[in-house]
Write a protein that holds these residues in place. Structure first.
Motif, mmCIF file in Angstrom:
data_model
loop_
_atom_site.group_PDB
_atom_site.id
_atom_site.type_symbol
_atom_site.label_atom_id
_atom_site.label_comp_id
_atom_site.label_asym_id
_atom_site.label_seq_id
_atom_site.Cartn_x
_atom_site.Cartn_y
_atom_site.Cartn_z
ATOM 1 N N LEU A 21 0.825 -1.211 0.000
ATOM 2 C CA LEU A 21 0.000 0.000 0.000
ATOM 3 C C LEU A 21 0.859 1.262 0.000
ATOM 4 O O LEU A 21 0.551 2.223 -0.719
ATOM 5 C CB LEU A 21 -0.962 0.000 1.190
ATOM 6 C CG LEU A 21 -2.061 -1.060 1.153
ATOM 7 C CD1 LEU A 21 -2.867 -1.041 2.448
ATOM 8 C CD2 LEU A 21 -2.961 -0.881 -0.064
ATOM 9 N N SER A 22 1.937 1.259 0.761
ATOM 10 C CA SER A 22 2.788 2.458 0.780
ATOM 11 C C SER A 22 3.546 2.624 -0.529
ATOM 12 O O SER A 22 3.973 3.727 -0.867
ATOM 13 C CB SER A 22 3.745 2.434 1.971
ATOM 14 O OG SER A 22 4.670 1.387 1.876
ATOM 15 N N SER A 23 3.682 1.547 -1.285
ATOM 16 C CA SER A 23 4.376 1.649 -2.580
ATOM 17 C C SER A 23 3.572 2.471 -3.590
ATOM 18 O O SER A 23 4.127 2.975 -4.558
ATOM 19 C CB SER A 23 4.687 0.264 -3.150
ATOM 20 O OG SER A 23 3.531 -0.353 -3.671
ATOM 21 N N PHE A 24 2.263 2.609 -3.366
ATOM 22 C CA PHE A 24 1.467 3.454 -4.257
ATOM 23 C C PHE A 24 1.957 4.897 -4.213
ATOM 24 O O PHE A 24 2.025 5.568 -5.241
ATOM 25 C CB PHE A 24 -0.025 3.388 -3.911
ATOM 26 C CG PHE A 24 -0.688 2.118 -4.363
ATOM 27 C CD1 PHE A 24 -0.836 1.840 -5.714
ATOM 28 C CD2 PHE A 24 -1.153 1.195 -3.446
ATOM 29 C CE1 PHE A 24 -1.442 0.668 -6.140
ATOM 30 C CE2 PHE A 24 -1.752 0.025 -3.860
ATOM 31 C CZ PHE A 24 -1.898 -0.243 -5.205
ATOM 32 N N ALA A 25 2.306 5.365 -3.012
ATOM 33 C CA ALA A 25 2.844 6.719 -2.888
ATOM 34 C C ALA A 25 4.184 6.814 -3.602
ATOM 35 O O ALA A 25 4.472 7.803 -4.280
ATOM 36 C CB ALA A 25 3.003 7.094 -1.420
ATOM 37 N N THR A 26 4.994 5.774 -3.468
ATOM 38 C CA THR A 26 6.307 5.755 -4.114
ATOM 39 C C THR A 26 6.161 5.793 -5.625
ATOM 40 O O THR A 26 6.813 6.596 -6.305
ATOM 41 C CB THR A 26 7.082 4.488 -3.694
ATOM 42 O OG1 THR A 26 7.180 4.460 -2.267
ATOM 43 C CG2 THR A 26 8.461 4.460 -4.303
ATOM 44 N N GLN A 27 5.296 4.959 -6.162
ATOM 45 C CA GLN A 27 5.130 4.876 -7.615
ATOM 46 C C GLN A 27 4.597 6.161 -8.217
ATOM 47 O O GLN A 27 4.840 6.442 -9.392
ATOM 48 C CB GLN A 27 4.204 3.702 -7.982
ATOM 49 C CG GLN A 27 4.828 2.348 -7.721
ATOM 50 C CD GLN A 27 6.178 2.188 -8.390
ATOM 51 O OE1 GLN A 27 6.350 2.521 -9.551
ATOM 52 N NE2 GLN A 27 7.153 1.686 -7.654
ATOM 53 N N ILE A 96 4.710 8.057 2.112
ATOM 54 C CA ILE A 96 3.663 9.024 1.771
ATOM 55 C C ILE A 96 4.219 10.447 1.803
ATOM 56 O O ILE A 96 3.975 11.239 0.887
ATOM 57 C CB ILE A 96 2.454 8.868 2.722
ATOM 58 C CG1 ILE A 96 1.792 7.508 2.487
ATOM 59 C CG2 ILE A 96 1.466 10.017 2.554
ATOM 60 C CD1 ILE A 96 0.825 7.084 3.569
ATOM 61 N N ILE A 97 5.007 10.759 2.825
ATOM 62 C CA ILE A 97 5.554 12.108 2.976
ATOM 63 C C ILE A 97 6.632 12.372 1.921
ATOM 64 O O ILE A 97 6.627 13.412 1.253
ATOM 65 C CB ILE A 97 6.132 12.321 4.391
ATOM 66 C CG1 ILE A 97 5.071 12.128 5.467
ATOM 67 C CG2 ILE A 97 6.803 13.696 4.505
ATOM 68 C CD1 ILE A 97 3.944 13.111 5.448
ATOM 69 N N PHE A 98 7.573 11.422 1.767
ATOM 70 C CA PHE A 98 8.688 11.651 0.849
ATOM 71 C C PHE A 98 8.222 11.651 -0.597
ATOM 72 O O PHE A 98 8.479 12.586 -1.343
ATOM 73 C CB PHE A 98 9.781 10.592 1.054
ATOM 74 C CG PHE A 98 11.038 10.870 0.275
ATOM 75 C CD1 PHE A 98 12.055 11.615 0.839
ATOM 76 C CD2 PHE A 98 11.211 10.397 -1.013
ATOM 77 C CE1 PHE A 98 13.220 11.893 0.129
ATOM 78 C CE2 PHE A 98 12.360 10.657 -1.735
ATOM 79 C CZ PHE A 98 13.378 11.414 -1.163
ATOM 80 N N PHE A 99 7.556 10.582 -1.007
ATOM 81 C CA PHE A 99 7.173 10.438 -2.414
ATOM 82 C C PHE A 99 5.811 11.057 -2.730
ATOM 83 O O PHE A 99 5.651 11.699 -3.758
ATOM 84 C CB PHE A 99 7.173 8.969 -2.835
ATOM 85 C CG PHE A 99 8.547 8.387 -2.937
ATOM 86 C CD1 PHE A 99 9.382 8.714 -3.994
ATOM 87 C CD2 PHE A 99 9.018 7.502 -1.977
ATOM 88 C CE1 PHE A 99 10.655 8.180 -4.104
ATOM 89 C CE2 PHE A 99 10.290 6.961 -2.075
ATOM 90 C CZ PHE A 99 11.115 7.303 -3.138
ATOM 91 N N LEU A 108 12.401 13.354 6.479
ATOM 92 C CA LEU A 108 13.561 13.178 7.351
ATOM 93 C C LEU A 108 13.126 13.153 8.810
ATOM 94 O O LEU A 108 13.599 12.331 9.603
ATOM 95 C CB LEU A 108 14.584 14.291 7.099
ATOM 96 C CG LEU A 108 15.866 14.236 7.924
ATOM 97 C CD1 LEU A 108 16.642 12.958 7.656
ATOM 98 C CD2 LEU A 108 16.721 15.462 7.625
ATOM 99 N N LEU A 109 12.211 14.035 9.171
ATOM 100 C CA LEU A 109 11.690 14.040 10.547
ATOM 101 C C LEU A 109 10.963 12.728 10.858
ATOM 102 O O LEU A 109 11.113 12.166 11.948
ATOM 103 C CB LEU A 109 10.765 15.240 10.756
ATOM 104 C CG LEU A 109 11.409 16.623 10.589
ATOM 105 C CD1 LEU A 109 10.354 17.714 10.765
ATOM 106 C CD2 LEU A 109 12.575 16.810 11.539
ATOM 107 N N VAL A 110 10.196 12.238 9.888
ATOM 108 C CA VAL A 110 9.466 10.975 10.074
ATOM 109 C C VAL A 110 10.445 9.811 10.226
ATOM 110 O O VAL A 110 10.282 8.959 11.101
ATOM 111 C CB VAL A 110 8.485 10.722 8.906
ATOM 112 C CG1 VAL A 110 7.914 9.312 8.958
ATOM 113 C CG2 VAL A 110 7.364 11.751 8.923
ATOM 114 N N ILE A 111 11.480 9.772 9.393
ATOM 115 C CA ILE A 111 12.402 8.636 9.448
ATOM 116 C C ILE A 111 13.252 8.673 10.722
ATOM 117 O O ILE A 111 13.628 7.618 11.251
ATOM 118 C CB ILE A 111 13.255 8.514 8.167
ATOM 119 C CG1 ILE A 111 13.738 7.074 8.000
ATOM 120 C CG2 ILE A 111 14.410 9.486 8.159
ATOM 121 C CD1 ILE A 111 14.330 6.769 6.643
ATOM 122 N N LEU A 112 13.533 9.873 11.236
ATOM 123 C CA LEU A 112 14.231 9.961 12.527
ATOM 124 C C LEU A 112 13.355 9.406 13.649
ATOM 125 O O LEU A 112 13.839 8.675 14.520
ATOM 126 C CB LEU A 112 14.652 11.399 12.811
ATOM 127 C CG LEU A 112 15.809 11.912 11.944
ATOM 128 C CD1 LEU A 112 15.973 13.425 12.120
ATOM 129 C CD2 LEU A 112 17.102 11.178 12.253
#
Length: 157
Positions: A21-27, A96-99, A108-112
């Motif tokens: 599901l998160s790959s949809f944002a990436t694609q 979702i945030i990055f892509f 970056l804040l989310v991944i931290l």
């Protein structure tokens, strides 16, 4: 053993679904916006991400299934799985945030936050099962790498 395999199968399925599901944002932006970004020299080729994440989601699911099979009634198991669920949500939120939102700084804040949550998850998994905790180490290493990559992309753009 049958109960453990059932919990592992369910957990792996859930992790793979979250990843899918998160790959949809990436694609939505990997073939346009992402291509235009300045990236550091250590940026891997795009084709590597899908197989790496698939293996990591499977390992995450196996780890969660092992912990779950110890008995959800136990407070340590519940605590470990709550941490796991929250970090899994942050994992999906990062894509979702990055892509999706095309926002490397917010990502970056989310991944931290994901890194901190993942460290707590490993700590709690170790309380329940050392094997489960060790299964999350490659994921931790990849998220550390992804954090450095995210930082450099933000810095370069």
């Amino acid at each position: 053993m049958k109960k453990q395999l059932t919990y592992i199968a369910i957990s792996v399925t859930v992790c793979l679904i979250i990843g899918f599901l998160s790959s949809f944002a990436t694609q939505s932006s990997v073939n346009d916006w992402y291509l235009e970004l300045n990236k550091p020299s250590f940026n891997p080729p795009n084709w590597i991400f899908a197989p790496v994440w698939t293996v990591l989601y499977i390992m995450m699911g196996v780890a969660a299934g092992i912990v779950w099979a110890k008995g959800f009634y136990h407070i340590w198991v519940k605590t470990a799985l709550y941490h796991f669920g929250i970090q899994l949500l942050f994992n999906a939120l990062w894509s979702i945030i990055f892509f999706g939102f095309k926002n490397p700084f917010a990502a970056l804040l989310v991944i931290l936050a994901l890194l901190v949550l993942l460290i707590f998850t490993i700590k709690w998994f170790k309380v329940v099962s050392t094997t489960a905790a060790y299964l999350l180490i490659p994921y931790l290493l990849w998220v550390c790498f992804a954090t450095a990559l995210n930082y450099k992309i933000w810095e370069l753009n």
